[in-house]
Design a protein around this motif. Structure first.
Motif, mmCIF file in Angstrom:
data_model
loop_
_atom_site.group_PDB
_atom_site.id
_atom_site.type_symbol
_atom_site.label_atom_id
_atom_site.label_comp_id
_atom_site.label_asym_id
_atom_site.label_seq_id
_atom_site.Cartn_x
_atom_site.Cartn_y
_atom_site.Cartn_z
ATOM 1 N N ASN A 379 0.816 -1.221 0.000
ATOM 2 C CA ASN A 379 0.000 0.000 0.000
ATOM 3 C C ASN A 379 0.847 1.267 0.000
ATOM 4 O O ASN A 379 0.427 2.302 -0.522
ATOM 5 C CB ASN A 379 -0.939 0.018 1.210
ATOM 6 C CG ASN A 379 -1.975 -1.088 1.136
ATOM 7 O OD1 ASN A 379 -2.148 -1.701 0.088
ATOM 8 N ND2 ASN A 379 -2.651 -1.362 2.242
ATOM 9 N N GLY A 380 2.032 1.211 0.597
ATOM 10 C CA GLY A 380 2.895 2.388 0.650
ATOM 11 C C GLY A 380 4.164 2.237 -0.161
ATOM 12 O O GLY A 380 5.146 2.951 0.080
ATOM 13 N N ALA A 381 4.173 1.330 -1.123
ATOM 14 C CA ALA A 381 5.378 1.109 -1.932
ATOM 15 C C ALA A 381 5.692 2.325 -2.801
ATOM 16 O O ALA A 381 4.787 2.989 -3.313
ATOM 17 C CB ALA A 381 5.199 -0.124 -2.811
ATOM 18 N N PRO A 382 6.969 2.650 -2.984
ATOM 19 C CA PRO A 382 7.334 3.794 -3.831
ATOM 20 C C PRO A 382 6.878 3.607 -5.272
ATOM 21 O O PRO A 382 6.937 2.500 -5.821
ATOM 22 C CB PRO A 382 8.863 3.832 -3.750
ATOM 23 C CG PRO A 382 9.210 3.095 -2.494
ATOM 24 C CD PRO A 382 8.162 2.032 -2.365
ATOM 25 N N LYS A 383 6.450 4.716 -5.888
ATOM 26 C CA LYS A 383 6.161 4.732 -7.319
ATOM 27 C C LYS A 383 7.179 5.584 -8.076
ATOM 28 O O LYS A 383 7.504 5.295 -9.211
ATOM 29 C CB LYS A 383 4.743 5.281 -7.578
ATOM 30 C CG LYS A 383 3.633 4.337 -7.163
ATOM 31 C CD LYS A 383 2.269 4.890 -7.513
ATOM 32 C CE LYS A 383 2.026 4.942 -9.017
ATOM 33 N NZ LYS A 383 0.636 5.363 -9.334
ATOM 34 N N PHE A 429 17.724 9.011 -0.563
ATOM 35 C CA PHE A 429 16.702 8.194 -1.213
ATOM 36 C C PHE A 429 15.375 8.917 -1.014
ATOM 37 O O PHE A 429 14.747 8.838 0.036
ATOM 38 C CB PHE A 429 16.690 6.802 -0.570
ATOM 39 C CG PHE A 429 15.840 5.784 -1.264
ATOM 40 C CD1 PHE A 429 16.362 5.010 -2.282
ATOM 41 C CD2 PHE A 429 14.527 5.572 -0.875
ATOM 42 C CE1 PHE A 429 15.581 4.043 -2.904
ATOM 43 C CE2 PHE A 429 13.742 4.615 -1.490
ATOM 44 C CZ PHE A 429 14.268 3.843 -2.514
ATOM 45 N N SER A 430 14.963 9.652 -2.060
ATOM 46 C CA SER A 430 13.842 10.587 -1.939
ATOM 47 C C SER A 430 12.623 10.033 -2.684
ATOM 48 O O SER A 430 12.625 9.946 -3.914
ATOM 49 C CB SER A 430 14.251 11.946 -2.536
ATOM 50 O OG SER A 430 13.143 12.790 -2.700
ATOM 51 N N VAL A 431 11.595 9.668 -1.928
ATOM 52 C CA VAL A 431 10.355 9.175 -2.530
ATOM 53 C C VAL A 431 9.356 10.329 -2.600
ATOM 54 O O VAL A 431 9.003 10.920 -1.576
ATOM 55 C CB VAL A 431 9.769 8.002 -1.729
ATOM 56 C CG1 VAL A 431 8.420 7.571 -2.318
ATOM 57 C CG2 VAL A 431 10.747 6.825 -1.739
ATOM 58 N N VAL A 432 8.922 10.655 -3.821
ATOM 59 C CA VAL A 432 7.988 11.769 -4.009
ATOM 60 C C VAL A 432 6.580 11.285 -4.359
ATOM 61 O O VAL A 432 5.617 12.059 -4.294
ATOM 62 C CB VAL A 432 8.505 12.745 -5.081
ATOM 63 C CG1 VAL A 432 9.800 13.406 -4.613
ATOM 64 C CG2 VAL A 432 8.737 12.032 -6.418
ATOM 65 N N GLU A 433 6.463 10.017 -4.738
ATOM 66 C CA GLU A 433 5.139 9.451 -5.000
ATOM 67 C C GLU A 433 5.152 7.974 -4.633
ATOM 68 O O GLU A 433 6.114 7.259 -4.907
ATOM 69 C CB GLU A 433 4.753 9.617 -6.473
ATOM 70 C CG GLU A 433 3.341 9.141 -6.782
ATOM 71 C CD GLU A 433 2.964 9.308 -8.240
ATOM 72 O OE1 GLU A 433 1.820 8.978 -8.601
ATOM 73 O OE2 GLU A 433 3.835 9.745 -9.029
ATOM 74 N N SER A 434 4.073 7.526 -3.989
ATOM 75 C CA SER A 434 3.955 6.129 -3.607
ATOM 76 C C SER A 434 2.568 5.622 -3.998
ATOM 77 O O SER A 434 1.734 6.374 -4.524
ATOM 78 C CB SER A 434 4.163 5.961 -2.101
ATOM 79 O OG SER A 434 3.009 6.422 -1.393
ATOM 80 N N ASN A 435 2.319 4.356 -3.741
ATOM 81 C CA ASN A 435 0.980 3.814 -3.998
ATOM 82 C C ASN A 435 -0.086 4.510 -3.165
ATOM 83 O O ASN A 435 -1.275 4.460 -3.496
ATOM 84 C CB ASN A 435 0.950 2.313 -3.712
ATOM 85 C CG ASN A 435 1.692 1.510 -4.765
ATOM 86 O OD1 ASN A 435 2.028 2.036 -5.830
ATOM 87 N ND2 ASN A 435 1.958 0.242 -4.488
ATOM 88 N N ALA A 436 0.352 5.185 -2.101
ATOM 89 C CA ALA A 436 -0.604 5.928 -1.258
ATOM 90 C C ALA A 436 -0.920 7.303 -1.827
ATOM 91 O O ALA A 436 -1.924 7.921 -1.436
ATOM 92 C CB ALA A 436 -0.045 6.068 0.162
ATOM 93 N N GLY A 437 -0.070 7.811 -2.742
ATOM 94 C CA GLY A 437 -0.333 9.130 -3.331
ATOM 95 C C GLY A 437 0.900 10.006 -3.367
ATOM 96 O O GLY A 437 2.046 9.532 -3.321
ATOM 97 N N ASN A 438 0.673 11.316 -3.394
ATOM 98 C CA ASN A 438 1.740 12.299 -3.508
ATOM 99 C C ASN A 438 2.391 12.513 -2.142
ATOM 100 O O ASN A 438 1.805 13.109 -1.237
ATOM 101 C CB ASN A 438 1.172 13.620 -4.040
ATOM 102 C CG ASN A 438 2.252 14.624 -4.384
ATOM 103 O OD1 ASN A 438 3.351 14.606 -3.820
ATOM 104 N ND2 ASN A 438 1.944 15.528 -5.302
ATOM 105 N N VAL A 439 3.617 12.031 -2.023
ATOM 106 C CA VAL A 439 4.308 12.128 -0.735
ATOM 107 C C VAL A 439 4.700 13.577 -0.444
ATOM 108 O O VAL A 439 4.781 13.986 0.724
ATOM 109 C CB VAL A 439 5.545 11.206 -0.731
ATOM 110 C CG1 VAL A 439 6.292 11.296 0.596
ATOM 111 C CG2 VAL A 439 5.129 9.758 -1.005
#
Length: 455
Positions: A379-383, A429-439
């Protein structure tokens, strides 16, 4: 008299049965008949290109009927204004004749011998004149008609209306925008990248294209896409362009890269078609540029794993009470053993989203990672992840971007290698979007396990 009566019947029959006349079956009228007609009658749309030369088109006049060995003759000419006006009224069209300055043809009578089943009439279309004399108030045509036949003329196929449409013949890159290419590895030898320049028809000419490297094109791309791609060093490549030749619709740009002179990491070569050897063949604006991506790196097998420890790790968004904190990145894979970012919406970073920083034990130029989703779900995996590097923990340079489509718990992803010409001791390691939405605007991401590798 019998022949004249049959011809009158034919004319009436053609008016009533248009399809029959179109398919040519009734061209064989009787044992006494010879009939002539345009093979291609009616509207003849024709695209002509601005090449600096006239365009030739052939009208074909057929002889048909029972007496194929008969000799006959007729004239070919341009409809008078009065005839064209009458035709417009009867057919419900709005044709306007182009002036005689727009074309030329041989108006001599067509003489059919016993062995002649057709005759051709070459029409030379004068492109510049047609362009200057064509308007939008009507359909502009060259209205040909057959007349003065010693035998019958098919009334349904006696007119041919050439409708010329003038177009500029442009050239352009087969692919425009940013073009990704295969990673380049190894420190010896050369590698070639090709890109085609196309024209929409098969060339009848020898045509050279001038292609230049345009740094401003790369600057604009970087600004628009928030990138920092560097220009390939001018000493690291050679550029050559094969010309268009008759019978081909493509010219080829060849880029030869010298590995020994390339810098590590992602870079680019921005190309622009600056002109051609014939000003009548400009580059199409939308296809006049492209940016060739170049990524010079090392095989992943050359990297070694860098063991993780808590003193190497920091984050702007670790949540308490869900998982095992930063230790969740290396404490094994299982239920509850994960790192989770803040999901209350209280940590907002419009640039970096939620990130994890790695302080490395020594400087490296090449980085890769393995990633596992949370054990229970994705559910919170990086996109969308951006890899930044630096040397002081506060100044960052992006060296790569990853797009993921992770769908299940405990799912593994192994990255490519990200390289930089300048060595670095920090990785963000910068995640800006995930399966949960716009981080970047308040959503979260999580991770079941990570491994990092460097050289």
């Amino acid at each position: 008299m019998k022949k004249n009566i049959l011809l009158a019947v034919l004319a009436a029959g053609c008016l009533l049965t248009h399809t029959a006349c179109e398919d040519g079956k009734d061209d064989f009228l009787s044992d006494f008949s010879t009939i002539v007609y345009f093979r291609n009658s009616g509207e003849l749309p024709l695209t002509i290109y601005k090449t600096g030369e006239n365009t030739d088109y052939q009208l074909i006049v057929n002889k048909s009927g029972s007496e194929l060995e008969a000799s006959t003759s007729l004239n070919i000419g341009i409809m008078s204004d009065a005839s064209l006006t009458a035709y417009n009224a009867s057919e419900g069209v709005n044709y306007k004749a182009l002036p005689a300055s727009c074309y030329s043809f041989d108006s001599s009578p067509l003489q059919f011998g016993a062995a002649d089943l057709y005759k051709t009439v070459n029409v030379s279309l004068i492109t510049d004149q047609i362009e200057q004399n064509t308007g939008t108030d009507a359909t502009y045509v060259i209205p040909f008609e057959l007349y003065n036949g010693t035998d019958s003329i098919n009334v349904e196929k006696r007119y041919a209306f050439i409708i010329p449409q003038v177009q500029t013949l442009t050239v352009g890159f087969e692919s425009s925008g940013f073009i990704s290419t295969d990673d380049i590895t190894g420190d010896q030898g050369t590698v070639t990248i090709t890109q085609s320049i196309l024209m929409p028809i098969v060339s009848q000419w020898d045509l050279d294209c001038q292609v230049v490297v345009d740094p401003e094109l790369l600057n604009a791309y970087n600004a628009e896409n928030n990138k920092n791609l560097e220009l390939v060093d001018e000493n690291a490549y050679t550029l050559s362009v094969t010309p268009f030749v008759p019978g081909s619709d493509a010219a080829v740009v060849t880029i030869t890269l010298d590995k020994s002179k390339l810098s590590w990491g992602q870079q680019a070569l921005p190309l622009r078609i600056s002109g051609t050897s014939n000003p009548n063949f400009p580059a199409e604006e939308a296809k006049s540029t492209c940016i060739i991506g170049v990524n010079y790196t090392v095989p992943r097998s050359e990297l070694t794993q860098i063991p993780l420890s808590l003193d190497m790790l920091s984050s702007n968004a670790t949540v308490n009470g869900d998982g095992t904190g930063l230790a969740g990145l290396f404490d094994g894979r299982g239920s509850g053993l994960h790192w989770h970012s803040n999901y209350s919406g209280s940590v907002i970073d419009a640039v970096y989203g939620h990130y994890i920083d790695f302080k490395l034990p020594q400087a490296i130029n090449h980085f890769a990672y393995n990633f596992w989703t949370r054990f229970e779900n994705a559910n919170g995996a990086p996109k969308r992840t951006i890899i930044y590097v630096g040397n002081d923990g506060s100044t960052w340079k992006a060296i790569g971007e990853v797009a993921n489509a992770l769908t299940t718990g405990n799912e593994e992803f192994d990255s490519n290698v990200f390289s930089s010409g300048e060595s670095f001791t920090y990785v963000r390691f910068s995640v800006v979007e995930s399966n949960a939405g716009n981080v970047c605007t308040g959503q979260y991401w999580n991770c079941g396990e990570m491994q990092i590798f460097g050289k």
